[in-house]
Design a protein around this motif. Structure first.
Motif, PDB file in Angstrom:
ATOM      1  N   ILE A   1      -3.588  14.472 -16.164  1.00  0.00           N
ATOM      2  CA  ILE A   1      -2.689  13.414 -15.704  1.00  0.00           C
ATOM      3  C   ILE A   1      -1.936  13.926 -14.491  1.00  0.00           C
ATOM      4  N   GLU A   2      -1.849  13.114 -13.457  1.00  0.00           N
ATOM      5  CA  GLU A   2      -1.052  13.502 -12.293  1.00  0.00           C
ATOM      6  C   GLU A   2      -0.364  12.282 -11.696  1.00  0.00           C
ATOM      7  N   ARG A   3       0.772  12.531 -11.080  1.00  0.00           N
ATOM      8  CA  ARG A   3       1.552  11.435 -10.477  1.00  0.00           C
ATOM      9  C   ARG A   3       0.721  10.732  -9.407  1.00  0.00           C
ATOM     10  N   TRP A   4       0.785   9.430  -9.412  1.00  0.00           N
ATOM     11  CA  TRP A   4       0.111   8.600  -8.408  1.00  0.00           C
ATOM     12  C   TRP A   4       1.024   8.533  -7.191  1.00  0.00           C
ATOM     13  N   LEU A   5       0.674   9.269  -6.145  1.00  0.00           N
ATOM     14  CA  LEU A   5       1.501   9.316  -4.937  1.00  0.00           C
ATOM     15  C   LEU A   5       1.206   8.108  -4.056  1.00  0.00           C
ATOM     16  N   PRO A   6       2.242   7.468  -3.505  1.00  0.00           N
ATOM     17  CA  PRO A   6       2.002   6.395  -2.529  1.00  0.00           C
ATOM     18  C   PRO A   6       1.337   6.983  -1.284  1.00  0.00           C
ATOM     19  N   LYS A   7       0.204   6.423  -0.906  1.00  0.00           N
ATOM     20  CA  LYS A   7      -0.542   6.975   0.227  1.00  0.00           C
ATOM     21  C   LYS A   7      -0.372   6.122   1.483  1.00  0.00           C
ATOM     22  N   ALA A   8      -0.601   6.784   2.615  1.00  0.00           N
ATOM     23  CA  ALA A   8      -0.576   6.096   3.902  1.00  0.00           C
ATOM     24  C   ALA A   8      -1.719   5.084   3.963  1.00  0.00           C
ATOM     25  N   SER A   9      -1.639   4.219   4.959  1.00  0.00           N
ATOM     26  CA  SER A   9      -2.678   3.196   5.099  1.00  0.00           C
ATOM     27  C   SER A   9      -3.204   3.182   6.530  1.00  0.00           C
ATOM     28  N   GLN A  10      -4.394   2.642   6.659  1.00  0.00           N
ATOM     29  CA  GLN A  10      -5.001   2.433   7.974  1.00  0.00           C
ATOM     30  C   GLN A  10      -5.610   1.043   7.987  1.00  0.00           C
ATOM     31  N   ARG A  11      -5.132   0.216   8.877  1.00  0.00           N
ATOM     32  CA  ARG A  11      -5.623  -1.164   9.026  1.00  0.00           C
ATOM     33  C   ARG A  11      -5.572  -1.919   7.695  1.00  0.00           C
ATOM     34  N   GLY A  12      -4.473  -1.732   6.977  1.00  0.00           N
ATOM     35  CA  GLY A  12      -4.259  -2.468   5.746  1.00  0.00           C
ATOM     36  C   GLY A  12      -4.959  -1.924   4.523  1.00  0.00           C
ATOM     37  N   ARG A  13      -5.579  -0.770   4.642  1.00  0.00           N
ATOM     38  CA  ARG A  13      -6.291  -0.164   3.509  1.00  0.00           C
ATOM     39  C   ARG A  13      -5.693   1.219   3.235  1.00  0.00           C
ATOM     40  N   VAL A  14      -5.561   1.584   1.949  1.00  0.00           N
ATOM     41  CA  VAL A  14      -5.060   2.917   1.637  1.00  0.00           C
ATOM     42  C   VAL A  14      -6.059   3.950   2.157  1.00  0.00           C
ATOM     43  N   ALA A  15      -5.538   5.116   2.533  1.00  0.00           N
ATOM     44  CA  ALA A  15      -6.388   6.105   3.190  1.00  0.00           C
ATOM     45  C   ALA A  15      -6.110   7.503   2.660  1.00  0.00           C
ATOM     46  N   ASP A  16      -7.155   8.291   2.579  1.00  0.00           N
ATOM     47  CA  ASP A  16      -7.030   9.735   2.385  1.00  0.00           C
ATOM     48  C   ASP A  16      -8.151  10.403   3.158  1.00  0.00           C
ATOM     49  N   LEU A  17      -8.270  11.724   3.039  1.00  0.00           N
ATOM     50  CA  LEU A  17      -9.270  12.449   3.815  1.00  0.00           C
ATOM     51  C   LEU A  17     -10.029  13.418   2.931  1.00  0.00           C
TER      52      LEU A  17
END
Length: 381
Positions: free
Chosen positions: A235-251
């Protein structure tokens, strides 16, 4: 094509003959002017028939994409089944340890540490190692020494409440590719929903789907979590992520021999950004500009990935899932993947030393560089 130097290594790869991964690695070996890597099949490893040669440099590749290997590892006929990950982990890590024993006995050299792989395929252990190394990670009540096992939904619910996590990711400890993952949201007693790719049959069996769906009742979420719990949960905290063009993004950032060489942006309308679950590749130049416009450092973001990889010093290549916070100023590491380099056609980052090379070619170049350094008496990093 250049002629290999006399110090060039003889390569072998443990993998499934004919798989995409082995094929891409062989293409990179050929492009470097080297003889084909000798392929040692996972079936031979699991049957106790694998052999290695003195002086070989051995790469361990994913055991995926082979139904026979999957049956031996998990005792299931249907590869979409979610259950059985603990059995898969026990058998796979035992097989990797046998590869380690056999290569050592033969006088061969491994590019991937069996000990590292065992940690990388246990999300609880991996999270604890990263946290102890000072790598930023989402808060978790299930990682690190002394963390209690989670036996079902009631304990997941209690841990989320105790740690003030109204939103959390609940993951099978030994899963990959978002298999069995639930993004859970709570808002008081009985108000629970989750986003997941898991489909539950009327008889209770769980299957992975390529369709992300929403579970809207606590009863449905509890049934899935209770079915997954015997294999181990993280279990891990759900971090609010940045977005790109209205979609959540990660790398996904690939680190080869300590250096971040490749990166791809993954965007989605769901919490799961995995490309096979409907995620799409985003614009990396836009990400870099957003980080710098926010006063952050793109080099610093890549350095976080390199620090995560440094926690596994005996493994040449890992794929790091980098989570940007809202606003693109801060980053955390979600996971580190032992086989996170399957990014066909992606070439190296500017200034990485892997410009023009895909992830496999970058690894072959690193192997050749290590061989040249050994020939000159220079210690490996």
């Amino acid at each position: 094509m250049s002629r290999p130097a006399s110090s060039a290594p003889r390569l072998a790869v443990v993998g499934n003959p004919g798989s995409r991964r082995v094929g891409l690695f062989q293409n990179a070996v050929r492009a470097a002017g080297l003889p084909p890597a000798r392929t040692v099949s996972w079936l031979d490893v699991l049957d106790g028939r694998a052999a290695f040669l003195a002086g070989e440099t051995v790469r361990i590749e994913s055991p995926g994409e082979d139904a026979g290997v999957e049956r031996l590892l998990r005792d299931v006929e249907d590869p979409t089944r979610v259950e059985g990950s603990a059995l898969w982990y026990a058998r796979f890590t035992a097989a990797v340890r046998e590869v380690g024993r056999a290569t050592t006995a033969a006088g061969a050299r491994l590019l991937d540490s069996p000990g590292d792989i065992a940690v990388l395929f246990d999300k609880r252990l991996c999270h604890g190692v990263l946290d102890a190394a000072g790598v930023p990670v989402p808060a978790s009540p299930t990682s690190g020494p002394g963390a209690p096992p989670v036996r079902g939904w009631a304990e997941v619910r209690a841990l989320m409440a105790d740690h003030r996590m109204p939103r959390a990711f609940v993951k099978p400890a030994h899963g990959s590719s978002a298999s069995g993952v639930l993004a859970v949201e709570t808002a008081g007693p009985g108000r629970v929903r989750a986003t997941t790719s898991v489909e539950r049959e009327p008889g209770g069996r769980l299957h992975n789907s390529l369709r992300v769906r929403r579970c809207t009742t606590e009863r449905e979420v509890a049934a899935i979590v209770d079915a997954l719990a015997p294999d181990g949960l993280h279990i891990e905290r759900w971090l609010p992520k940045a977005s790109q063009r209205g979609r959540v993004a990660d790398l996904r950032v690939v680190v080869v021999d300590g250096r971040a060489t490749h990166a791809v942006v993954r965007t989605s309308r769901s919490p799961m950004t995995n490309l096979h679950l409907g995620g799409a590749r985003g614009d990396l130049a836009e990400v870099r500009s957003a980080v710098e416009a926010a006063g952050g450092s793109w080099g610093g973001a890549l350095a976080v990935c390199e620090r995560a990889a440094a926690a596994f010093p005996d493994t040449m290549c890992v794929g790091v899932d980098l989570l940007p916070s809202t606003g693109w100023r801060r980053f955390a590491v979600g996971e580190v993947n032992a086989f996170g380099d399957l990014l066909p056609g992606l070439t190296g980052l500017p200034g990485s030393g892997a410009e023009g090379l895909d992830t496999y070619a970058a690894q072959v170049a690193a192997v050749l560089n290590r061989a040249r350094n050994r020939h000159r008496g220079i210690a490996a990093p």
